[in-house]
Design an enzyme around this catalytic site. Sequence first.
Site, PDB file in Angstrom:
ATOM      1  N   HIS B  57       0.811  -1.187   0.096  1.00  0.00           N
ATOM      2  CA  HIS B  57      -0.518  -0.193  -0.050  1.00  0.00           C
ATOM      3  C   HIS B  57       1.195   1.421  -0.043  1.00  0.00           C
ATOM      4  O   HIS B  57       0.272   1.931   0.546  1.00  0.00           O
ATOM      5  CB  HIS B  57      -0.271   0.001   1.184  1.00  0.00           C
ATOM      6  CG  HIS B  57      -2.437  -1.241   1.392  1.00  0.00           C
ATOM      7  ND1 HIS B  57      -2.822  -2.002   0.547  1.00  0.00           N
ATOM      8  CD2 HIS B  57      -1.682  -1.915   2.571  1.00  0.00           C
ATOM      9  CE1 HIS B  57      -3.621  -2.920   0.259  1.00  0.00           C
ATOM     10  NE2 HIS B  57      -2.738  -3.207   2.477  1.00  0.00           N
ATOM     11  N   HIS B 220      -6.823  -4.531  -1.421  1.00  0.00           N
ATOM     12  CA  HIS B 220      -5.787  -5.774  -1.704  1.00  0.00           C
ATOM     13  C   HIS B 220      -6.386  -6.409  -3.118  1.00  0.00           C
ATOM     14  O   HIS B 220      -5.796  -7.729  -3.047  1.00  0.00           O
ATOM     15  CB  HIS B 220      -6.542  -6.170  -0.264  1.00  0.00           C
ATOM     16  CG  HIS B 220      -5.825  -5.895   1.233  1.00  0.00           C
ATOM     17  ND1 HIS B 220      -7.416  -4.720   1.811  1.00  0.00           N
ATOM     18  CD2 HIS B 220      -5.018  -5.319   1.780  1.00  0.00           C
ATOM     19  CE1 HIS B 220      -6.548  -4.251   2.543  1.00  0.00           C
ATOM     20  NE2 HIS B 220      -5.348  -4.790   2.796  1.00  0.00           N
TER      21      HIS B 220
END
Lengths: 206, 334
Positions: B57, B220
């Site tokens: 991320h 995700h």
Amino acid sequence: MGVEDFANWLRDSARVLHENAGYLTELDSAIGDADHGSNMDRGFAAIVAVLDETSFSAVDELLKKAGMTLVSKVGGASGPLYGTFFLRFGTALAGAEITPASIGEALKAGVGGILARGKAELGDKTMYDAWAPALEAYDAAVAGGSDLAGALAAAAEAAAKGRDATTPLVARKGRASYLGERSVGHQDPGATSTTLLLESAARTLA
Amino acid sequence: MKKLINDPADVVSEALLGMEAAHPDRLRVDHQNRIVYRKEAPRAGKVGLISGGGSGHEPMHGGFVGLGMLDAACAGEVFTSPVPDQMMAATKAVDAGAGVLHIVKNYTGDVMNFEMAAELAAADAGTEVLSVVTNDDVAVQDSLYTAGRRGVGVTVLLEKIVGAAAEEGRPLQEVADLARRVNDNGRSMGMALTSCTVPAAGKPTFELAENEMEVGIGIHGEPGRQRLPLASAKEVAAMLVDPVLGDLPYSKGDSVIAFVNGMGGTPLIELYLMYNEVHQLLDRAGITVARSLVGNYITSLEMAGCSVTLLKVDDELIRLWDAPVNTPGLRWGA
């Protein structure tokens, strides 16, 4: 029935999870985040490394160490859930004679730990959907006079049915829940790994 | 799989080596535990701020460690939450007596691992730990009996604002209350043009045709709530902004920080184009953009797409947003 048998269970589980890592990750790709296979593989490989290095004199020590290893090495949801299972399963067997009944109680304690951590209910499309029928089948088999091998075989068979029954469900817990209705039609990866562990137990702990 | 990597198993540890090498003035890294620390942590009298989560991320969270933001960030495997041992080590290391706040995104794994860490840290070292869980994703609708909404874009804004408050020396409870206030006033919605490939998996998490998009995604690489035919930026902006506006709800006269975030694979030119659409929609709704943020800040590897986060702000929140920050991922005034 002693330390060596439980160690064999963990080693056999590690082998099976390694073989199925791609399959579990594929299931997780459909409704999760594509890491269940690699996480379980990494966690159980770490358990095998511990088994290779350490000798254990008691079953509960071995199982608790396995639980701590999963908590420390896996991450995600499966690390705390399976880690807590083995911690409680081991704790429940501390000082106990290993019998079909005491293993049944320990399994219940372990699954109680999963519920306390994960707060899942039956039908949420989680590993509990495999554990719950497995516990029930195990108890029924023991009550019917079955030995450990028979009880574990019954548990594994019930877990597999529970696993298959997750496919049509809408996920309500874990990352699959973000998909809502789109989680329907996919088998739950956690219920799948639970079934693999119980099938391994039926093979090795008899 | 086509990635700038050596071995898929080494992606996280080698990226952390690179972060430390690139930012020795601001960061130090505990490679054993995979923790990125602010160089001068712990700072006497200051509440320690810790976050963490799966890797993939970036710049969140390690890139938000430094003056005015986090004291430590725990890095998990790609898209897998870190483990309690890491969080415990970080908690003990940044505690300067004022306590520690855990900033946790609402994902089952992250929440469980942070919970275990907080219990262990309290039992072990007597460190006072409070936690705040971000859950700003409006794409998850039926959240009452489920794992709830995901923590996404608001996490970035929260880490900045709460970081400024901690820097001022505010006490733990006040910092935690502020964090909850930020989370409560923020909402997000995201979409994807492509999937992404987790290095250990080696292939894209899902397949998306040239003429399709996923709306209501998280961070995700997971599929979203809906697969829809590809639409124009104007239409996509409305699909993201409308559910966000309707959810808090935000109303005419509100001031917001408007955050258009890239998922990692979308160029800035497209993000600014999207920002233009978002800004116009907010104008039309009578909402004032007090501050804006445009760029790749909370990403999903190389996924193409974006998310929109709105945070309703007052003068205090704007002042804290404007306060100096000096991290690899966000820097102004310092």
